[in-house]
Design an enzyme around this catalytic site. Structure first.
Site, PDB file in Angstrom:
ATOM      1  N   GLU A  53       0.435   4.947  -2.422  1.00  0.00           N
ATOM      2  CA  GLU A  53       1.461   5.673  -2.840  1.00  0.00           C
ATOM      3  C   GLU A  53       1.403   7.193  -2.451  1.00  0.00           C
ATOM      4  O   GLU A  53       1.261   8.119  -3.354  1.00  0.00           O
ATOM      5  CB  GLU A  53       1.711   5.481  -4.310  1.00  0.00           C
ATOM      6  CG  GLU A  53       2.098   4.262  -5.052  1.00  0.00           C
ATOM      7  CD  GLU A  53       2.236   4.118  -6.310  1.00  0.00           C
ATOM      8  OE1 GLU A  53       2.009   5.180  -7.168  1.00  0.00           O
ATOM      9  OE2 GLU A  53       2.931   2.855  -6.745  1.00  0.00           O
ATOM     10  N   GLU A 102       2.140  -3.876  -5.188  1.00  0.00           N
ATOM     11  CA  GLU A 102       2.237  -3.539  -6.593  1.00  0.00           C
ATOM     12  C   GLU A 102       3.476  -4.076  -6.904  1.00  0.00           C
ATOM     13  O   GLU A 102       4.443  -3.392  -6.425  1.00  0.00           O
ATOM     14  CB  GLU A 102       1.969  -2.202  -6.809  1.00  0.00           C
ATOM     15  CG  GLU A 102       0.761  -1.610  -6.602  1.00  0.00           C
ATOM     16  CD  GLU A 102       0.129  -0.275  -7.302  1.00  0.00           C
ATOM     17  OE1 GLU A 102       0.980   0.095  -8.208  1.00  0.00           O
ATOM     18  OE2 GLU A 102      -0.684   0.408  -6.720  1.00  0.00           O
TER      19      GLU A 102
END
Ligand code: AHR
Length: 509
Positions: free
Chosen positions: A177, A302
Protein backbone atom coordinates in the site's frame (compact mmCIF):
# COMPACT_ATOMS: atom_id res chain seq x y z
CA UNK A 1 -42.64 -16.63 9.72
CA UNK A 2 -43.88 -16.84 6.10
CA UNK A 3 -42.02 -15.41 3.15
CA UNK A 4 -42.95 -14.70 -0.43
CA UNK A 5 -41.18 -16.64 -3.17
CA UNK A 6 -39.58 -15.55 -6.41
CA UNK A 7 -38.17 -17.67 -9.26
CA UNK A 8 -34.84 -17.78 -11.07
CA UNK A 9 -33.13 -19.99 -13.64
CA UNK A 10 -29.46 -20.86 -13.97
CA UNK A 11 -28.37 -22.36 -17.31
CA UNK A 12 -25.13 -24.32 -17.14
CA UNK A 13 -22.97 -25.44 -20.05
CA UNK A 14 -19.88 -27.36 -19.03
CA UNK A 15 -17.93 -26.08 -22.01
CA UNK A 16 -18.84 -22.39 -21.69
CA UNK A 17 -15.70 -21.55 -19.78
CA UNK A 18 -14.43 -18.33 -18.27
CA UNK A 19 -10.99 -19.64 -17.38
CA UNK A 20 -9.10 -22.22 -15.42
CA UNK A 21 -9.41 -21.43 -11.71
CA UNK A 22 -6.10 -20.65 -10.08
CA UNK A 23 -5.87 -22.54 -6.75
CA UNK A 24 -4.03 -19.47 -5.42
CA UNK A 25 -7.38 -17.64 -5.29
CA UNK A 26 -7.79 -19.32 -1.92
CA UNK A 27 -5.04 -17.60 0.02
CA UNK A 28 -4.66 -15.91 3.38
CA UNK A 29 -2.67 -13.14 4.98
CA UNK A 30 -0.88 -13.19 8.34
CA UNK A 31 0.45 -9.85 9.56
CA UNK A 32 2.39 -8.97 12.67
CA UNK A 33 -0.43 -6.94 14.12
CA UNK A 34 -2.89 -7.27 16.96
CA UNK A 35 -3.30 -10.92 17.91
CA UNK A 36 -2.87 -12.50 14.48
CA UNK A 37 0.61 -13.91 15.11
CA UNK A 38 1.01 -13.65 18.88
CA UNK A 39 -1.94 -15.30 20.71
CA UNK A 40 -3.22 -16.36 17.26
CA UNK A 41 -1.08 -18.78 15.30
CA UNK A 42 1.77 -18.63 17.85
CA UNK A 43 0.74 -18.87 21.48
CA UNK A 44 3.36 -20.65 23.62
CA UNK A 45 1.57 -19.56 26.81
CA UNK A 46 -1.57 -21.44 25.84
CA UNK A 47 -2.15 -24.81 27.56
CA UNK A 48 -3.11 -26.08 24.10
CA UNK A 49 0.15 -25.13 22.36
CA UNK A 50 2.62 -27.70 21.05
CA UNK A 51 6.37 -27.46 21.67
CA UNK A 52 6.74 -24.97 18.81
CA UNK A 53 4.07 -22.68 20.23
CA UNK A 54 1.51 -23.61 17.55
CA UNK A 55 -2.06 -24.35 18.57
CA UNK A 56 -3.30 -27.67 17.12
CA UNK A 57 -6.92 -26.47 17.35
CA UNK A 58 -6.10 -23.33 15.34
CA UNK A 59 -3.99 -25.33 12.89
CA UNK A 60 -6.87 -27.78 12.36
CA UNK A 61 -9.33 -24.98 11.58
CA UNK A 62 -6.83 -23.27 9.26
CA UNK A 63 -6.32 -26.58 7.45
CA UNK A 64 -10.07 -26.93 7.00
CA UNK A 65 -9.97 -23.72 4.93
CA UNK A 66 -7.18 -25.21 2.85
CA UNK A 67 -5.20 -22.02 2.21
CA UNK A 68 -2.93 -22.41 -0.83
CA UNK A 69 -0.82 -19.29 -0.33
CA UNK A 70 -0.10 -17.10 2.70
CA UNK A 71 1.04 -13.48 2.54
CA UNK A 72 3.41 -12.39 5.32
CA UNK A 73 4.63 -10.40 7.37
CA UNK A 74 2.44 -7.38 6.45
CA UNK A 75 0.58 -5.20 5.63
CA UNK A 76 1.46 -1.82 7.04
CA UNK A 77 3.81 -3.59 9.48
CA UNK A 78 6.22 -4.59 6.73
CA UNK A 79 7.03 -1.01 5.76
CA UNK A 80 8.97 -0.53 9.01
CA UNK A 81 10.18 -4.09 9.45
CA UNK A 82 13.83 -5.21 9.50
CA UNK A 83 13.75 -8.83 8.40
CA UNK A 84 17.01 -9.65 10.20
CA UNK A 85 15.26 -8.95 13.54
CA UNK A 86 13.35 -12.21 13.10
CA UNK A 87 16.24 -14.64 12.68
CA UNK A 88 18.79 -16.20 15.05
CA UNK A 89 18.43 -17.19 18.70
CA UNK A 90 15.14 -15.93 20.12
CA UNK A 91 16.86 -14.60 23.25
CA UNK A 92 18.94 -12.24 21.10
CA UNK A 93 16.14 -10.87 18.97
CA UNK A 94 15.37 -7.18 19.53
CA UNK A 95 12.15 -5.78 20.96
CA UNK A 96 11.04 -2.89 18.84
CA UNK A 97 8.27 -0.40 18.46
CA UNK A 98 6.12 -1.40 15.48
CA UNK A 99 5.12 2.08 14.34
CA UNK A 100 2.38 1.07 11.92
CA UNK A 101 0.11 -0.25 14.67
CA UNK A 102 1.70 1.52 17.70
CA UNK A 103 2.57 -1.89 19.15
CA UNK A 104 5.59 -3.65 20.64
CA UNK A 105 7.13 -6.35 18.46
CA UNK A 106 9.10 -9.02 20.34
CA UNK A 107 10.30 -10.85 17.22
CA UNK A 108 9.81 -14.18 18.98
CA UNK A 109 8.00 -15.32 15.86
CA UNK A 110 10.09 -14.59 12.79
CA UNK A 111 11.24 -15.90 9.46
CA UNK A 112 11.98 -19.54 10.28
CA UNK A 113 8.93 -19.82 12.52
CA UNK A 114 6.72 -18.58 9.68
CA UNK A 115 8.28 -21.01 7.22
CA UNK A 116 7.65 -23.87 9.70
CA UNK A 117 4.07 -22.71 10.06
CA UNK A 118 3.54 -22.53 6.28
CA UNK A 119 5.03 -25.99 5.82
CA UNK A 120 2.81 -27.49 8.51
CA UNK A 121 -0.20 -25.80 6.95
CA UNK A 122 0.75 -26.99 3.46
CA UNK A 123 0.59 -23.49 2.02
CA UNK A 124 2.96 -21.51 -0.21
CA UNK A 125 4.56 -18.47 1.40
CA UNK A 126 4.15 -15.07 -0.27
CA UNK A 127 6.70 -12.72 1.22
CA UNK A 128 6.36 -8.94 1.28
CA UNK A 129 9.59 -6.90 1.27
CA UNK A 130 9.89 -3.56 3.00
CA UNK A 131 9.94 -0.75 0.44
CA UNK A 132 9.07 1.86 3.10
CA UNK A 133 12.15 2.14 5.33
CA UNK A 134 13.81 -0.81 3.59
CA UNK A 135 16.38 -0.48 0.83
CA UNK A 136 16.60 -2.37 -2.43
CA UNK A 137 19.70 -4.02 -0.94
CA UNK A 138 17.64 -5.31 2.04
CA UNK A 139 15.16 -6.81 -0.42
CA UNK A 140 17.90 -8.55 -2.41
CA UNK A 141 19.59 -9.77 0.80
CA UNK A 142 16.32 -11.34 1.90
CA UNK A 143 16.00 -13.24 -1.40
CA UNK A 144 19.59 -14.38 -0.93
CA UNK A 145 18.79 -15.60 2.60
CA UNK A 146 15.66 -17.41 1.49
CA UNK A 147 16.48 -18.86 -1.88
CA UNK A 148 20.18 -19.27 -2.57
CA UNK A 149 22.10 -22.49 -2.01
CA UNK A 150 24.72 -22.15 0.70
CA UNK A 151 28.02 -20.52 -0.22
CA UNK A 152 27.21 -16.82 0.21
CA UNK A 153 26.95 -14.66 3.32
CA UNK A 154 23.17 -14.74 3.80
CA UNK A 155 22.57 -18.28 2.59
CA UNK A 156 25.27 -19.48 5.01
CA UNK A 157 23.57 -17.51 7.77
CA UNK A 158 20.30 -19.33 6.97
CA UNK A 159 22.13 -22.65 7.30
CA UNK A 160 23.68 -21.50 10.59
CA UNK A 161 20.16 -20.69 11.78
CA UNK A 162 19.05 -24.24 11.12
CA UNK A 163 17.91 -24.46 7.50
CA UNK A 164 20.63 -25.56 5.11
CA UNK A 165 18.32 -26.07 2.13
CA UNK A 166 17.03 -22.99 0.33
CA UNK A 167 13.40 -22.22 1.11
CA UNK A 168 12.68 -21.39 -2.55
CA UNK A 169 10.07 -18.72 -1.86
CA UNK A 170 8.46 -18.01 -5.21
CA UNK A 171 5.98 -15.16 -4.63
CA UNK A 172 7.21 -11.73 -3.48
CA UNK A 173 5.29 -8.51 -2.88
CA UNK A 174 7.19 -5.30 -3.65
CA UNK A 175 6.06 -3.35 -0.58
CA UNK A 176 2.58 -2.73 0.74
CA UNK A 177 0.00 0.00 0.00
CA UNK A 178 2.70 2.48 -0.91
CA UNK A 179 0.01 4.86 -2.26
CA UNK A 180 -1.35 5.47 1.25
CA UNK A 181 -0.18 8.53 3.23
CA UNK A 182 -0.49 6.32 6.36
CA UNK A 183 2.20 4.02 5.00
CA UNK A 184 5.68 4.22 6.54
CA UNK A 185 7.79 5.61 3.70
CA UNK A 186 4.78 6.46 1.47
CA UNK A 187 5.74 7.43 -2.09
CA UNK A 188 3.98 8.90 -5.07
CA UNK A 189 3.39 6.56 -8.01
CA UNK A 190 6.47 7.44 -10.14
CA UNK A 191 8.78 7.29 -7.09
CA UNK A 192 7.32 3.97 -6.00
CA UNK A 193 7.64 2.50 -9.48
CA UNK A 194 11.26 3.67 -9.76
CA UNK A 195 12.19 2.11 -6.41
CA UNK A 196 10.22 -1.08 -7.03
CA UNK A 197 11.79 -1.58 -10.49
CA UNK A 198 15.25 -1.39 -8.93
CA UNK A 199 14.27 -3.78 -6.14
CA UNK A 200 12.75 -6.13 -8.73
CA UNK A 201 15.95 -6.04 -10.76
CA UNK A 202 18.15 -6.99 -7.83
CA UNK A 203 15.74 -9.60 -6.49
CA UNK A 204 15.45 -11.30 -9.89
CA UNK A 205 19.21 -11.18 -10.39
CA UNK A 206 19.47 -13.00 -7.08
CA UNK A 207 16.86 -15.58 -8.13
CA UNK A 208 15.38 -15.33 -11.65
CA UNK A 209 12.67 -17.87 -10.87
CA UNK A 210 10.76 -15.63 -8.44
CA UNK A 211 7.40 -14.00 -9.23
CA UNK A 212 6.89 -10.36 -8.30
CA UNK A 213 3.79 -8.44 -7.28
CA UNK A 214 3.64 -4.64 -7.43
CA UNK A 215 1.44 -2.45 -5.22
CA UNK A 216 -1.84 -1.28 -6.68
CA UNK A 217 -4.12 1.26 -5.02
CA UNK A 218 -5.02 0.44 -1.44
CA UNK A 219 -8.70 0.96 -2.23
CA UNK A 220 -10.92 2.38 -4.93
CA UNK A 221 -11.76 5.41 -2.75
CA UNK A 222 -8.20 6.75 -2.89
CA UNK A 223 -7.95 10.16 -4.62
CA UNK A 224 -5.11 8.73 -6.72
CA UNK A 225 -7.20 5.72 -7.89
CA UNK A 226 -6.90 4.53 -10.66
CA UNK A 227 -4.10 6.84 -11.85
CA UNK A 228 -1.71 5.25 -9.38
CA UNK A 229 -2.42 1.88 -10.96
CA UNK A 230 -2.04 3.13 -14.54
CA UNK A 231 1.22 4.93 -13.75
CA UNK A 232 2.78 2.04 -11.86
CA UNK A 233 1.74 -0.47 -14.53
CA UNK A 234 3.06 1.67 -17.35
CA UNK A 235 6.40 2.08 -15.59
CA UNK A 236 6.91 -1.41 -14.33
CA UNK A 237 4.54 -3.78 -16.14
CA UNK A 238 7.46 -5.51 -17.81
CA UNK A 239 9.18 -6.18 -14.46
CA UNK A 240 6.32 -7.83 -12.61
CA UNK A 241 4.11 -10.89 -12.83
CA UNK A 242 1.15 -9.72 -10.75
CA UNK A 243 -0.43 -6.44 -9.71
CA UNK A 244 -2.08 -6.13 -6.35
CA UNK A 245 -5.60 -4.97 -5.45
CA UNK A 246 -6.90 -4.21 -1.96
CA UNK A 247 -10.41 -3.48 -0.77
CA UNK A 248 -12.43 -3.77 2.43
CA UNK A 249 -16.20 -3.49 2.41
CA UNK A 250 -18.70 -2.67 5.16
CA UNK A 251 -22.28 -1.87 5.99
CA UNK A 252 -22.35 1.12 5.59
CA UNK A 253 -20.01 0.94 2.61
CA UNK A 254 -16.75 2.83 2.50
CA UNK A 255 -17.21 6.50 1.52
CA UNK A 256 -20.98 6.30 2.06
CA UNK A 257 -22.24 9.16 4.19
CA UNK A 258 -25.54 7.34 4.71
CA UNK A 259 -26.03 4.79 7.44
CA UNK A 260 -26.20 1.01 7.20
CA UNK A 261 -28.09 -0.30 4.18
CA UNK A 262 -28.25 -4.08 4.09
CA UNK A 263 -29.86 -4.29 0.62
CA UNK A 264 -26.93 -2.37 -0.88
CA UNK A 265 -24.42 -4.25 1.23
CA UNK A 266 -25.77 -7.56 -0.03
CA UNK A 267 -25.20 -6.32 -3.60
CA UNK A 268 -21.49 -5.60 -2.95
CA UNK A 269 -20.31 -7.88 -5.75
CA UNK A 270 -21.09 -4.91 -8.07
CA UNK A 271 -18.22 -3.05 -6.36
CA UNK A 272 -15.87 -6.05 -6.51
CA UNK A 273 -16.57 -6.57 -10.20
CA UNK A 274 -16.20 -2.95 -11.27
CA UNK A 275 -12.94 -2.57 -9.33
CA UNK A 276 -11.62 -5.72 -11.03
CA UNK A 277 -12.69 -4.43 -14.45
CA UNK A 278 -10.91 -1.12 -13.87
CA UNK A 279 -7.63 -2.76 -12.86
CA UNK A 280 -7.85 -5.33 -15.66
CA UNK A 281 -8.33 -2.41 -18.08
CA UNK A 282 -5.30 -0.59 -16.62
CA UNK A 283 -3.23 -3.76 -17.09
CA UNK A 284 -4.34 -4.07 -20.72
CA UNK A 285 -3.76 -0.38 -21.41
CA UNK A 286 -0.21 -0.49 -20.00
CA UNK A 287 0.54 -3.64 -21.99
CA UNK A 288 -0.63 -2.02 -25.23
CA UNK A 289 1.15 1.26 -24.50
CA UNK A 290 4.43 -0.51 -23.76
CA UNK A 291 4.05 -2.77 -26.81
CA UNK A 292 4.62 -5.50 -24.24
CA UNK A 293 4.06 -9.21 -24.55
CA UNK A 294 4.05 -9.73 -20.78
CA UNK A 295 0.84 -10.78 -19.07
CA UNK A 296 0.25 -9.42 -15.60
CA UNK A 297 -2.30 -11.15 -13.39
CA UNK A 298 -4.33 -9.57 -10.60
CA UNK A 299 -3.31 -10.49 -7.07
CA UNK A 300 -6.15 -9.36 -4.78
CA UNK A 301 -3.98 -9.77 -1.71
CA UNK A 302 -6.15 -7.97 0.85
CA UNK A 303 -9.91 -8.37 0.80
CA UNK A 304 -12.54 -8.78 3.47
CA UNK A 305 -15.36 -7.15 5.40
CA UNK A 306 -13.92 -4.54 7.77
CA UNK A 307 -15.73 -1.51 9.12
CA UNK A 308 -16.50 -1.93 12.82
CA UNK A 309 -13.15 -2.31 14.60
CA UNK A 310 -11.19 0.29 12.69
CA UNK A 311 -9.02 1.72 15.49
CA UNK A 312 -5.51 0.40 14.95
CA UNK A 313 -3.87 1.88 18.05
CA UNK A 314 -2.02 -0.81 20.00
CA UNK A 315 -0.93 1.67 22.73
CA UNK A 316 2.59 0.15 22.45
CA UNK A 317 1.51 -3.15 23.97
CA UNK A 318 2.35 -6.67 22.77
CA UNK A 319 -0.45 -8.47 20.91
CA UNK A 320 -3.07 -5.73 21.43
CA UNK A 321 -6.74 -6.53 20.85
CA UNK A 322 -7.16 -4.48 17.70
CA UNK A 323 -9.29 -5.05 14.57
CA UNK A 324 -11.10 -7.95 16.27
CA UNK A 325 -14.13 -7.75 14.03
CA UNK A 326 -17.00 -10.13 14.84
CA UNK A 327 -18.68 -11.32 11.65
CA UNK A 328 -22.38 -11.94 11.15
CA UNK A 329 -24.56 -13.72 8.60
CA UNK A 330 -24.77 -10.81 6.16
CA UNK A 331 -20.96 -10.54 6.21
CA UNK A 332 -20.69 -14.23 5.28
CA UNK A 333 -23.07 -13.68 2.35
CA UNK A 334 -20.87 -10.81 1.14
CA UNK A 335 -17.73 -12.95 1.51
CA UNK A 336 -19.45 -15.68 -0.55
CA UNK A 337 -20.16 -13.13 -3.30
CA UNK A 338 -16.56 -11.97 -3.21
CA UNK A 339 -15.38 -15.54 -3.77
CA UNK A 340 -17.94 -15.93 -6.57
CA UNK A 341 -16.53 -12.75 -8.11
CA UNK A 342 -13.09 -14.39 -8.08
CA UNK A 343 -14.55 -17.30 -10.06
CA UNK A 344 -16.42 -15.03 -12.47
CA UNK A 345 -13.22 -13.03 -13.01
CA UNK A 346 -10.90 -16.06 -13.00
CA UNK A 347 -9.53 -14.99 -16.37
CA UNK A 348 -7.78 -11.99 -14.75
CA UNK A 349 -7.61 -12.69 -10.99
CA UNK A 350 -4.92 -15.27 -10.30
CA UNK A 351 -4.11 -14.84 -6.59
CA UNK A 352 -6.29 -13.65 -3.70
CA UNK A 353 -5.63 -13.50 0.04
CA UNK A 354 -8.28 -12.86 2.64
CA UNK A 355 -7.05 -10.39 5.26
CA UNK A 356 -6.41 -11.85 7.72
CA UNK A 357 -6.42 -15.40 9.13
CA UNK A 358 -6.68 -15.35 12.95
CA UNK A 359 -8.19 -12.78 15.38
CA UNK A 360 -7.47 -9.70 13.22
CA UNK A 361 -10.43 -9.29 10.78
CA UNK A 362 -10.36 -13.05 10.59
CA UNK A 363 -12.44 -16.23 10.14
CA UNK A 364 -11.04 -17.68 13.37
CA UNK A 365 -11.04 -16.13 16.86
CA UNK A 366 -8.97 -17.42 19.76
CA UNK A 367 -8.51 -17.01 23.46
CA UNK A 368 -5.90 -18.89 25.44
CA UNK A 369 -7.93 -22.06 25.89
CA UNK A 370 -10.55 -21.92 23.13
CA UNK A 371 -11.36 -20.81 19.61
CA UNK A 372 -14.39 -20.44 17.38
CA UNK A 373 -15.10 -20.24 13.67
CA UNK A 374 -16.71 -17.01 12.52
CA UNK A 375 -19.53 -16.92 9.96
CA UNK A 376 -17.13 -16.02 7.14
CA UNK A 377 -15.19 -19.23 7.78
CA UNK A 378 -17.84 -21.28 6.00
CA UNK A 379 -17.92 -19.69 2.52
CA UNK A 380 -14.11 -19.71 2.50
CA UNK A 381 -14.06 -23.39 3.34
CA UNK A 382 -16.69 -24.18 0.70
CA UNK A 383 -15.01 -22.39 -2.19
CA UNK A 384 -11.47 -23.39 -1.30
CA UNK A 385 -12.33 -27.07 -1.05
CA UNK A 386 -14.83 -27.38 -3.87
CA UNK A 387 -14.10 -24.82 -6.63
CA UNK A 388 -11.72 -26.54 -9.01
CA UNK A 389 -11.04 -26.99 -12.70
CA UNK A 390 -12.63 -24.26 -14.81
CA UNK A 391 -14.95 -21.46 -13.93
CA UNK A 392 -18.21 -21.64 -15.92
CA UNK A 393 -19.97 -18.74 -17.58
CA UNK A 394 -23.51 -19.19 -16.25
CA UNK A 395 -26.65 -17.66 -17.72
CA UNK A 396 -28.59 -16.36 -14.74
CA UNK A 397 -32.12 -15.01 -14.92
CA UNK A 398 -33.36 -13.66 -11.61
CA UNK A 399 -35.56 -10.81 -10.37
CA UNK A 400 -33.76 -7.48 -10.24
CA UNK A 401 -34.15 -5.34 -7.12
CA UNK A 402 -33.15 -1.72 -6.82
CA UNK A 403 -30.38 -0.82 -4.38
CA UNK A 404 -29.38 2.66 -3.25
CA UNK A 405 -25.65 2.19 -3.90
CA UNK A 406 -25.51 -0.06 -6.94
CA UNK A 407 -28.82 0.38 -8.78
CA UNK A 408 -30.43 -2.87 -9.98
CA UNK A 409 -29.02 -6.05 -8.49
CA UNK A 410 -30.10 -9.59 -9.35
CA UNK A 411 -31.59 -11.39 -6.37
CA UNK A 412 -29.36 -14.37 -7.10
CA UNK A 413 -25.55 -14.23 -7.07
CA UNK A 414 -24.16 -17.38 -8.73
CA UNK A 415 -20.89 -18.96 -9.80
CA UNK A 416 -19.84 -22.46 -10.78
CA UNK A 417 -16.81 -24.60 -11.36
CA UNK A 418 -16.38 -27.77 -13.38
CA UNK A 419 -13.41 -30.10 -13.43
CA UNK A 420 -13.67 -32.12 -16.64
CA UNK A 421 -10.92 -34.54 -15.57
CA UNK A 422 -12.69 -35.66 -12.39
CA UNK A 423 -16.25 -34.87 -13.48
CA UNK A 424 -16.79 -32.78 -10.33
CA UNK A 425 -19.04 -29.76 -10.52
CA UNK A 426 -19.82 -27.12 -7.88
CA UNK A 427 -22.44 -24.39 -7.76
CA UNK A 428 -22.31 -21.47 -5.33
CA UNK A 429 -25.58 -19.57 -4.87
CA UNK A 430 -26.47 -16.56 -2.69
CA UNK A 431 -30.07 -15.45 -2.30
CA UNK A 432 -29.55 -11.77 -1.50
CA UNK A 433 -33.13 -11.05 -0.51
CA UNK A 434 -33.85 -10.43 3.16
CA UNK A 435 -37.46 -11.49 2.78
CA UNK A 436 -38.04 -13.61 -0.30
CA UNK A 437 -37.23 -17.26 -0.93
CA UNK A 438 -35.99 -18.04 -4.41
CA UNK A 439 -36.99 -21.14 -6.35
CA UNK A 440 -34.06 -21.79 -8.66
CA UNK A 441 -34.32 -24.02 -11.71
CA UNK A 442 -30.93 -25.44 -12.67
CA UNK A 443 -30.71 -26.43 -16.33
CA UNK A 444 -27.73 -28.22 -17.82
CA UNK A 445 -27.45 -27.35 -21.49
CA UNK A 446 -25.00 -30.10 -22.47
CA UNK A 447 -23.91 -32.81 -20.06
CA UNK A 448 -26.37 -33.51 -17.29
CA UNK A 449 -24.75 -34.57 -14.03
CA UNK A 450 -25.02 -38.20 -13.01
CA UNK A 451 -26.25 -36.87 -9.70
CA UNK A 452 -25.67 -34.55 -6.78
CA UNK A 453 -23.15 -35.68 -4.21
CA UNK A 454 -23.41 -33.17 -1.36
CA UNK A 455 -24.87 -29.77 -0.52
CA UNK A 456 -24.59 -27.26 2.31
CA UNK A 457 -26.45 -24.14 3.21
CA UNK A 458 -26.02 -21.32 5.68
CA UNK A 459 -28.74 -18.81 6.35
CA UNK A 460 -31.23 -17.52 8.87
CA UNK A 461 -33.72 -14.75 9.50
CA UNK A 462 -31.35 -12.43 11.33
CA UNK A 463 -28.63 -10.85 9.17
CA UNK A 464 -26.84 -9.81 12.35
CA UNK A 465 -26.63 -13.34 13.85
CA UNK A 466 -23.04 -14.29 14.70
CA UNK A 467 -20.92 -16.85 16.50
CA UNK A 468 -19.03 -16.35 19.76
CA UNK A 469 -17.05 -18.34 22.33
CA UNK A 470 -20.36 -18.98 24.14
CA UNK A 471 -22.30 -19.91 20.96
CA UNK A 472 -19.67 -21.11 18.48
CA UNK A 473 -22.18 -22.77 16.16
CA UNK A 474 -25.00 -20.23 16.04
CA UNK A 475 -24.38 -19.68 12.29
CA UNK A 476 -22.77 -22.53 10.35
CA UNK A 477 -23.17 -24.32 7.04
CA UNK A 478 -25.36 -27.42 7.44
CA UNK A 479 -25.90 -30.24 5.00
CA UNK A 480 -29.08 -30.08 2.95
CA UNK A 481 -31.28 -32.71 1.32
CA UNK A 482 -30.14 -33.02 -2.28
CA UNK A 483 -32.52 -31.90 -5.05
CA UNK A 484 -33.92 -34.46 -7.47
CA UNK A 485 -32.51 -34.45 -10.96
CA UNK A 486 -35.14 -34.75 -13.67
CA UNK A 487 -33.18 -35.32 -16.87
CA UNK A 488 -31.14 -32.15 -17.23
CA UNK A 489 -33.18 -30.09 -14.76
CA UNK A 490 -33.28 -29.75 -10.98
CA UNK A 491 -35.10 -27.35 -8.69
CA UNK A 492 -33.81 -25.93 -5.46
CA UNK A 493 -35.39 -23.52 -3.00
CA UNK A 494 -33.04 -20.94 -1.52
CA UNK A 495 -34.31 -19.32 1.68
CA UNK A 496 -33.85 -15.57 2.08
CA UNK A 497 -30.41 -14.52 3.32
CA UNK A 498 -28.73 -17.77 2.37
CA UNK A 499 -25.61 -19.20 0.78
CA UNK A 500 -25.78 -22.66 -0.80
CA UNK A 501 -23.07 -24.94 -2.16
CA UNK A 502 -24.19 -27.83 -4.35
CA UNK A 503 -21.81 -30.48 -5.65
CA UNK A 504 -22.54 -32.67 -8.66
CA UNK A 505 -20.76 -35.51 -10.36
CA UNK A 506 -20.51 -36.04 -14.09
CA UNK A 507 -18.93 -38.85 -16.05
CA UNK A 508 -15.20 -38.03 -16.07
CA UNK A 509 -13.75 -37.03 -19.45
O1 AHR B 1 -5.11 -5.86 6.99
C1 AHR B 1 -5.02 -4.72 7.78
C2 AHR B 1 -4.30 -3.56 7.08
O2 AHR B 1 -5.11 -3.08 6.06
C3 AHR B 1 -2.99 -3.88 6.41
O3 AHR B 1 -1.92 -3.83 7.27
C4 AHR B 1 -2.88 -2.80 5.39
O4 AHR B 1 -2.14 -3.19 4.27
C5 AHR B 1 -4.33 -2.45 5.06
O5 AHR B 1 -4.56 -1.09 5.08
Amino acid sequence: MTHSTAAATVSIHTQRLISEISPLLFGGFAEHMGRCIYEGIYDPASPLADQRGFRPDVMKALKEINYRIMRYPGGNFVSGHRWQDGIGPKSERPRRRALAWRSTETNQFGLHEFMDFAEELGTLPMWAVNLGTGSIQDAADLVEYMNLPTGTHFSDLRAKNGHADPYGVKYWCLGNEMDGPWQIGHLDAPSYADKAVEAAKLMKWMDPSIKLIACGSSNSGMPTYPDWDRTVLERMGDHIDYFSMHYYVGNPAMNSSDGPDTDSYLASSAQFESQTDTIAAAIRLAKAKNRSKKDVGICWDEWNVWYREVGGDGAWSEAPHILEEVYNLEDALVVAQWLSTFLRKADVIKIACIAQIVNVIAPIMTKQDAMFRQTIFYPLMMFSNHASGDSLDLLVKAPIHDTRLYGGAAQLDASASFDAASGKGALFLVNRSQTESLTVTLKWEDLAPQGFTQGWQMGGHDPKAHNSFESPDAVTAHEIALPTLDGKVATLVLPPLSFTTLLSSHAPA
